[in-house]
Design a protein around this motif. Sequence first.
Motif, PDB file in Angstrom:
ATOM      1  N   UNK A  78     -61.160 -21.019  29.492  1.00 18.41           N
ATOM      2  CA  UNK A  78     -60.479 -20.328  30.592  1.00 18.41           C
ATOM      3  C   UNK A  78     -59.042 -19.974  30.218  1.00 18.41           C
ATOM      4  N   UNK A  79     -58.403 -20.825  29.446  1.00 16.10           N
ATOM      5  CA  UNK A  79     -57.043 -20.512  28.993  1.00 16.10           C
ATOM      6  C   UNK A  79     -57.062 -19.289  28.085  1.00 16.10           C
ATOM      7  N   UNK A  80     -58.036 -19.237  27.183  1.00 10.61           N
ATOM      8  CA  UNK A  80     -58.142 -18.095  26.271  1.00 10.61           C
ATOM      9  C   UNK A  80     -58.475 -16.806  27.016  1.00 10.61           C
ATOM     10  N   UNK A  81     -59.161 -16.936  28.156  1.00  6.91           N
ATOM     11  CA  UNK A  81     -59.537 -15.758  28.949  1.00  6.91           C
ATOM     12  C   UNK A  81     -58.467 -15.380  29.959  1.00  6.91           C
ATOM     13  N   UNK A  82     -57.271 -15.968  29.839  1.00  5.77           N
ATOM     14  CA  UNK A  82     -56.152 -15.651  30.729  1.00  5.77           C
ATOM     15  C   UNK A  82     -56.470 -15.969  32.187  1.00  5.77           C
ATOM     16  N   UNK A  83     -57.196 -17.066  32.385  1.00  8.90           N
ATOM     17  CA  UNK A  83     -57.463 -17.561  33.734  1.00  8.90           C
ATOM     18  C   UNK A  83     -56.516 -18.699  34.086  1.00  8.90           C
ATOM     19  N   UNK A  84     -56.187 -19.488  33.099  1.00  8.95           N
ATOM     20  CA  UNK A  84     -55.483 -20.745  33.323  1.00  8.95           C
ATOM     21  C   UNK A  84     -54.306 -20.835  32.368  1.00  8.95           C
ATOM     22  N   UNK A  85     -53.199 -21.394  32.864  1.00 10.88           N
ATOM     23  CA  UNK A  85     -52.028 -21.573  32.013  1.00 10.88           C
ATOM     24  C   UNK A  85     -51.409 -22.937  32.284  1.00 10.88           C
ATOM     25  N   UNK A  86     -50.792 -23.500  31.249  1.00 15.16           N
ATOM     26  CA  UNK A  86     -50.125 -24.791  31.403  1.00 15.16           C
ATOM     27  C   UNK A  86     -51.062 -25.924  31.737  1.00 15.16           C
ATOM     28  N   UNK A  87     -52.313 -25.831  31.325  1.00 12.58           N
ATOM     29  CA  UNK A  87     -53.296 -26.854  31.685  1.00 12.58           C
ATOM     30  C   UNK A  87     -53.035 -28.150  30.926  1.00 12.58           C
ATOM     31  N   UNK A  88     -53.141 -29.262  31.646  1.00  9.74           N
ATOM     32  CA  UNK A  88     -52.994 -30.591  31.038  1.00  9.74           C
ATOM     33  C   UNK A  88     -54.047 -31.504  31.645  1.00  9.74           C
ATOM     34  N   UNK A  89     -54.851 -32.103  30.790  1.00  5.60           N
ATOM     35  CA  UNK A  89     -55.936 -32.977  31.228  1.00  5.60           C
ATOM     36  C   UNK A  89     -55.568 -34.421  30.925  1.00  5.60           C
ATOM     37  N   UNK A  90     -55.473 -35.239  31.974  1.00  9.76           N
ATOM     38  CA  UNK A  90     -55.178 -36.661  31.805  1.00  9.76           C
ATOM     39  C   UNK A  90     -56.436 -37.468  32.104  1.00  9.76           C
ATOM     40  N   UNK A  91     -56.283 -38.773  32.154  1.00  9.41           N
ATOM     41  CA  UNK A  91     -57.429 -39.626  32.464  1.00  9.41           C
ATOM     42  C   UNK A  91     -57.876 -39.487  33.913  1.00  9.41           C
ATOM     43  N   UNK A  92     -57.010 -38.932  34.749  1.00 11.80           N
ATOM     44  CA  UNK A  92     -57.333 -38.880  36.180  1.00 11.80           C
ATOM     45  C   UNK A  92     -57.297 -37.485  36.788  1.00 11.80           C
ATOM     46  N   UNK A  93     -56.514 -36.563  36.215  1.00 10.90           N
ATOM     47  CA  UNK A  93     -56.308 -35.266  36.858  1.00 10.90           C
ATOM     48  C   UNK A  93     -56.258 -34.119  35.847  1.00 10.90           C
ATOM     49  N   UNK A  94     -56.535 -32.935  36.375  1.00 16.92           N
ATOM     50  CA  UNK A  94     -56.275 -31.690  35.656  1.00 16.92           C
ATOM     51  C   UNK A  94     -55.158 -30.968  36.394  1.00 16.92           C
ATOM     52  N   UNK A  95     -54.066 -30.697  35.695  1.00 17.12           N
ATOM     53  CA  UNK A  95     -52.960 -29.952  36.282  1.00 17.12           C
ATOM     54  C   UNK A  95     -52.831 -28.614  35.563  1.00 17.12           C
ATOM     55  N   UNK A 153     -68.764 -33.831  30.764  1.00 21.00           N
ATOM     56  CA  UNK A 153     -67.996 -35.030  30.442  1.00 21.00           C
ATOM     57  C   UNK A 153     -66.576 -34.610  30.069  1.00 21.00           C
ATOM     58  N   UNK A 154     -65.640 -35.576  29.932  1.00 23.01           N
ATOM     59  CA  UNK A 154     -64.247 -35.204  29.644  1.00 23.01           C
ATOM     60  C   UNK A 154     -64.080 -34.321  28.412  1.00 23.01           C
ATOM     61  N   UNK A 155     -64.818 -34.621  27.345  1.00 22.02           N
ATOM     62  CA  UNK A 155     -64.706 -33.786  26.144  1.00 22.02           C
ATOM     63  C   UNK A 155     -65.220 -32.377  26.413  1.00 22.02           C
ATOM     64  N   UNK A 156     -66.335 -32.312  27.122  1.00 21.50           N
ATOM     65  CA  UNK A 156     -66.877 -30.998  27.455  1.00 21.50           C
ATOM     66  C   UNK A 156     -65.968 -30.233  28.396  1.00 21.50           C
ATOM     67  N   UNK A 157     -65.317 -30.950  29.313  1.00 19.94           N
ATOM     68  CA  UNK A 157     -64.400 -30.305  30.252  1.00 19.94           C
ATOM     69  C   UNK A 157     -63.224 -29.684  29.518  1.00 19.94           C
ATOM     70  N   UNK A 158     -62.717 -30.366  28.503  1.00 24.19           N
ATOM     71  CA  UNK A 158     -61.596 -29.807  27.739  1.00 24.19           C
ATOM     72  C   UNK A 158     -61.997 -28.494  27.082  1.00 24.19           C
ATOM     73  N   UNK A 159     -63.224 -28.420  26.603  1.00 25.70           N
ATOM     74  CA  UNK A 159     -63.692 -27.171  26.013  1.00 25.70           C
ATOM     75  C   UNK A 159     -63.756 -26.043  27.032  1.00 25.70           C
ATOM     76  N   UNK A 160     -64.187 -26.363  28.257  1.00 21.72           N
ATOM     77  CA  UNK A 160     -64.234 -25.344  29.309  1.00 21.72           C
ATOM     78  C   UNK A 160     -62.829 -24.873  29.669  1.00 21.72           C
ATOM     79  N   UNK A 161     -61.901 -25.815  29.720  1.00 20.70           N
ATOM     80  CA  UNK A 161     -60.504 -25.479  30.027  1.00 20.70           C
ATOM     81  C   UNK A 161     -59.940 -24.550  28.958  1.00 20.70           C
ATOM     82  N   UNK A 162     -60.247 -24.853  27.705  1.00 14.73           N
ATOM     83  CA  UNK A 162     -59.759 -24.011  26.605  1.00 14.73           C
ATOM     84  C   UNK A 162     -60.314 -22.589  26.718  1.00 14.73           C
TER      85      UNK A 162
END
Length: 353
Positions: free
Chosen positions: A321-338, A310-319
Amino acid sequence: MGVPQFSDHQPPTGTAAPAPTPRSVPARRRPRQGKIAQRVVPHDLLPDTLRDELIELGDLFRAYQRREQPDLALLADLQERKARAFTAWAGVTGDDDLREEARRAEQAAATIRRQHQQRTGGVTDGDGPAVTRLLTVPTQWEHARSVLTHVAGHAPLPGPEARLLALMLTLRTAHTGTGNLVGQDVNGLGLSDPRDLVEKLTGCGWLSLPGTVDDLLASRPESPTPITVPSLVPPEDGTGPFTFGRKMRPKLSGWAQRVVTDKKLRKSKAPAGPRLLALTLATRTDASGRLGPGGQGIALDTLAAQVPADPDGLQGLIDRLTAADWLTGAALTDTHLTGRLTERVLPLTCPLL
């Protein structure tokens, strides 16, 4: 007998030497005229080197059009030469149309160069070196996406752990429905209870083992466990869900293994969810690592189909990956992940074309 005559003898005294035949002076030839981009190259264009370059480029472009197979690297080089030549031509004549043509050629060269880099798996960052990808060509990238899509639509059990394990087993058994597995292949996926999950997969009939689950989890590379995924065993007509062959399967499996066992994911003890998201994001970037088609982001419904969260769970997964130096500048909106994948993981990406 007469005296023999030799060519190196002088004629007898008193005999006039034949007069030399006058040489005709060749008429001055007009410089060759050529065409490029529907324009005639003037025969009196100076300097000569510019005129020769324009004529040669016209010939090379026409020769390229007759090629049976495209060569984007060659075409980009030709466009770059054309841009330089037309810029010089505009400088000599003051013709703004030529200057505009040079600008278009320069833009075309850049576009074609990017296409070539995407198709060959290389992308440059400014003046930096090209990225060498583990999967090197677009057909391999499409095959990787096809496996993720298939598993998303045929997941035997709910949840990210079952999805990740089913994906890895599918890659091991794709094409024939059978393959080999060792304990570390399962134990290294960050599953909360590997034994229980494998038992559930065998219990529902999705996975078949010759022995017990404990035997599988204890098996080592020198004695792997043969496994079968019945739904992937080809029918009599030989058709199956995937179009790649025997040689492609281990490449795809090796790529996925490299992603989910990434050093920083292992060190952070990432669970199955972030690893599954890492695989998904690796197949949903542009050539520079920006997420989504053209770097415009990934639609959340697309992510939800691949990563059950779910969206809340997805934010945790994004965090994670960001901490593991996989992802940078991530922004989660109601419609997209950039955002953008980091430079260190670009070799694992499968760019969208």
